[in-house]
Design an enzyme around this catalytic site. Structure first.
Site, mmCIF file in Angstrom:
data_model
loop_
_atom_site.group_PDB
_atom_site.id
_atom_site.type_symbol
_atom_site.label_atom_id
_atom_site.label_comp_id
_atom_site.label_asym_id
_atom_site.label_seq_id
_atom_site.Cartn_x
_atom_site.Cartn_y
_atom_site.Cartn_z
ATOM 1 C CE LYS A 186 -6.953 1.080 4.563
ATOM 2 N NZ LYS A 186 -5.707 1.853 4.799
ATOM 3 C CD GLU B 61 -2.626 1.189 2.660
ATOM 4 O OE1 GLU B 61 -3.732 1.731 2.675
ATOM 5 O OE2 GLU B 61 -2.100 0.709 3.684
ATOM 6 C CB CYS C 30 -3.741 -1.261 5.592
ATOM 7 S SG CYS C 30 -2.616 -0.652 6.869
#
Ligand SMILES: *[C@@H]1O[C@H](CO)[C@@H](O)[C@H](O)[C@H]1NC(C)=O
Ligand SMILES: *[C@@H]1O[C@H](CO)[C@@H](O)[C@H](O)[C@H]1NC(C)=O
Ligand SMILES: *[C@@H]1O[C@H](CO)[C@@H](O)[C@H](O)[C@H]1NC(C)=O
Ligand SMILES: *[C@@H]1O[C@H](CO)[C@@H](O)[C@H](O)[C@H]1NC(C)=O
Ligand SMILES: *[C@@H]1O[C@H](CO)[C@@H](O)[C@H](O)[C@H]1NC(C)=O
Ligand SMILES: *[C@@H]1O[C@H](CO)[C@@H](O)[C@H](O)[C@H]1NC(C)=O
Ligand SMILES: *[C@@H]1O[C@H](CO)[C@@H](O)[C@H](O)[C@H]1NC(C)=O
Length: 493
Positions: A176, A77, A209
């Site tokens: 995300k 990322e 993440c």
């Protein structure tokens, strides 16, 4: 393993002309070139030149991985752009990334969807090296006033991971969902997206993440969509004692019984390091290095099919502990803050013995034996059953054996320890059905050969434990049912 091959033969022959029950994966930990976030917005050309500096480095990693036989490579990322930028100065870095349904090879048809130089280059790198290539950058989607959520600047911006296949085709795009504090340059999609793709070596899913802490889409991908391997791009701040990158990410692979290709950004001053190739039966190889700012490639062979193996039988995490007759709590217990939460703890004052602590519904039991009880190190057994942190975003149940700075201060985490243990057995009365087991050694190191999880929920040592000083041992339960976002769901998983 024999059974696995048979299953795979059956599963694969339907969709693919060939199939593989093992494959080689690579993850690259990248030191990114960040533009100065305080500068005014740059032109699209300057932004592209900047991103190309990063992609040059990623390309070298892809070429090296491909030469070593890797079938897939994952890069972090924020490896290409957008770290710490605000909405204004992130804009020139973004491209409109289409839904993979359009069946597009940007390397062959670069202008089919307008300007897309980053997608073109990533696609050509995948194609040139005949490899699946996962990379993260930013997607922009126009929206308008008829949509009440549309931001004032008329766009949604998404933190996005894309995958190109060995022909350069865009095969997956994931936006995300769980943005971390401060990621205000990006928007979350309306609902969590399920992004998967099939390969000759199993089914893949993607999340990014902070997503790893939550139920949807992370757990859903494995339990409802039968994904074998997760592509996990991250820029992870290491947070001891339970959330250092390699520690938490490897325990997720163990707890979920899924492969996790974890690629972290590297920045030692932000305490970002720790990437690895984690699987249900193998913790690593991994990379963790706080002393130098250098990129690093990790390569390893993995089983393609994780959910289908003969050993698959869920662990009953509460089983052993719930049969302990009288949960006699150790005589001296204290409240101590670990990370953000008030744990009930008791000190291990003897070189060996038994300890037990309870917090709310959770009781934790420990048998242990140290090689030597040192006077200069304090270890406690702690229990915590409640929401993590002041924002109450997720619910945890934790049994932890952890080294504290002192009995007064468990809050300041340390990454160094000298005490070696001869044996341990840790168990808890978990209500969580998913628990993440962790054993972390001094210097933030993992060793798969020092512990195992028994089917009755005990986390126990293997003989090799006596060679390494121990930082902490944890059973980190996630009671997803109690998360605010899931309270209205009657049954999970
Ligand atoms: C692809 O490989 C060819 C031959 O090695 C090289 O000339 C070309 O520049 C490469 N293109 C990309 C986009 O990497
Ligand atoms: C709003 O966006 C939709 C979808 O992009 C489009 O079809 C529509 O014409 C737009 N409306 C206006 C007023 O721009
Ligand atoms: C680490 O991050 C800081 C803050 O964004 C940045 O100033 C620094 O250049 C980065 N260091 C490296 C080696 O990337
Ligand atoms: C970190 O990398 C440097 C340079 O490659 C090496 O000398 C050092 O031993 C590494 N440290 C760890 C903990 O691997
Ligand atoms: C094994 O995997 C295949 C392909 O994903 C699937 O069709 C099959 O149901 C799985 N078998 C078991 C026992 O989970
Ligand atoms: C934790 O304990 C301290 C001291 O006992 C107390 O002041 C604080 O309010 C507690 N915090 C939470 C979140 O319960
Ligand atoms: C610790 O040992 C005692 C005595 O052998 C046993 O009753 C208890 O169940 C053990 N606890 C754990 C967590 O292994």
């Amino acid at each position: 393993m024999l059974f696995t091959s048979i299953f795979i033969f059956v599963a694969c022959s339907i969709e693919f002309t060939y199939c593989m029950d093992k494959f080689i994966a690579a993850v690259y930990e990248h030191v990114a070139f960040f533009p100065d976030p305080s500068q005014p917005p740059v032109s699209q050309e300057e932004a592209l030149a900047h991103m190309n500096r990063n992609i040059d480095v990623l390309e070298t990693a892809v070429i090296t991985a491909a030469r070593k036989g890797a079938h897939i490579i994952v890069t972090p990322e924020y490896a290409i752009c957008c770290f710490d930028l605000n909405r204004k100065n992130v804009f020139p870095y973004l491209e409109d990334i289409p839904d993979p349904e359009v069946n597009w090879i940007p390397c062959n048809e670069p202008n089919r969807f307008g300007r897309a130089p980053v997608q073109e280059r990533l696609s050509c790198i995948a194609k040139n090296n005949s490899i699946y290539f996962a990379a993260n950058f930013g997607d922009k989607k126009r929206c308008n006033a008829s949509d009440s959520h549309c931001p004032l600047d008329g766009y949604y911006f998404y933190d996005t991971t894309v995958v190109f296949d060995p022909e350069g085709k865009l095969v997956a795009r994931y936006h995300k969902y769980h943005l971390f504090f401060g990621e205000s340059q990006f928007n979350a999609p309306e609902k969590p997206e399920i992004s998967t793709f099939d390969t000759p070596f199993g089914k893949f899913g993607i999340f990014i993440c902070y997503d790893i802490l939550f139920y949807n889409p992370a757990i859903v991908l494995v339990t409802l969509h039968n994904v074998d391997t997760i592509i996990f791009t991250t820029a992870w701040y290491n947070t001891l004692p339970h959330y250092s990158a390699i520690q938490f990410h490897s325990s997720w692979a163990l707890g979920m019984r899924s492969n996790l290709l974890s690629s972290n950004l590297h920045n030692s001053s932000l305490d970002m390091t720790g990437s690895g190739i984690f699987s249900p039966n193998k913790l690593g190889p991994y990379y963790y290095n706080k002393t130098v700012d250098e990129g690093h490639l990790v390569i390893s062979e993995l089983n393609s099919y994780t959910r289908n193996t003969t050993e698959w039988a869920p662990v009953q995490w509460h089983e052993y502990a719930s049969h302990i007759k009288k949960p006699l709590q150790s005589s001296k217990v204290f409240t101590r803050k670990l990370l953000l939460d008030n744990y009930t703890v008791t000190e291990l004052t003897e070189p060996q013995g038994y300890a037990s602590v309870c917090h709310n519904h959770l009781c934790c039991y420990l048998n242990y034996s140290m090689m030597e009880k040192r006077n200069d190190e304090v270890y406690v057994l702690g229990a915590y059953d409640g929401y993590h942190g002041p924002y109450q975003v997720f619910y945890i149940e934790v049994c932890t054996l952890v080294k504290c700075m002192s009995l007064e201060n468990c809050r300041t985490a340390t990454d160094t320890a000298y005490t070696k243990f001869e044996s341990f057995s840790l168990a808890g009365t978990f209500q969580s059905t998913i628990v993440y087991p962790q054993v972390l050694l001094t210097g933030v190191q993992l060793d798969p050969d020092v512990f195992e999880v028994l089917k009755d929920g005990r986390l126990v040592n293997k003989p090799k434990i006596s060679f390494k000083a121990l930082l902490n041992i944890n059973l980190l339960g996630r009671n997803y049912m109690k998360d605010p976002t899931n309270l209205n769901i009657s049954k999970l998983s």
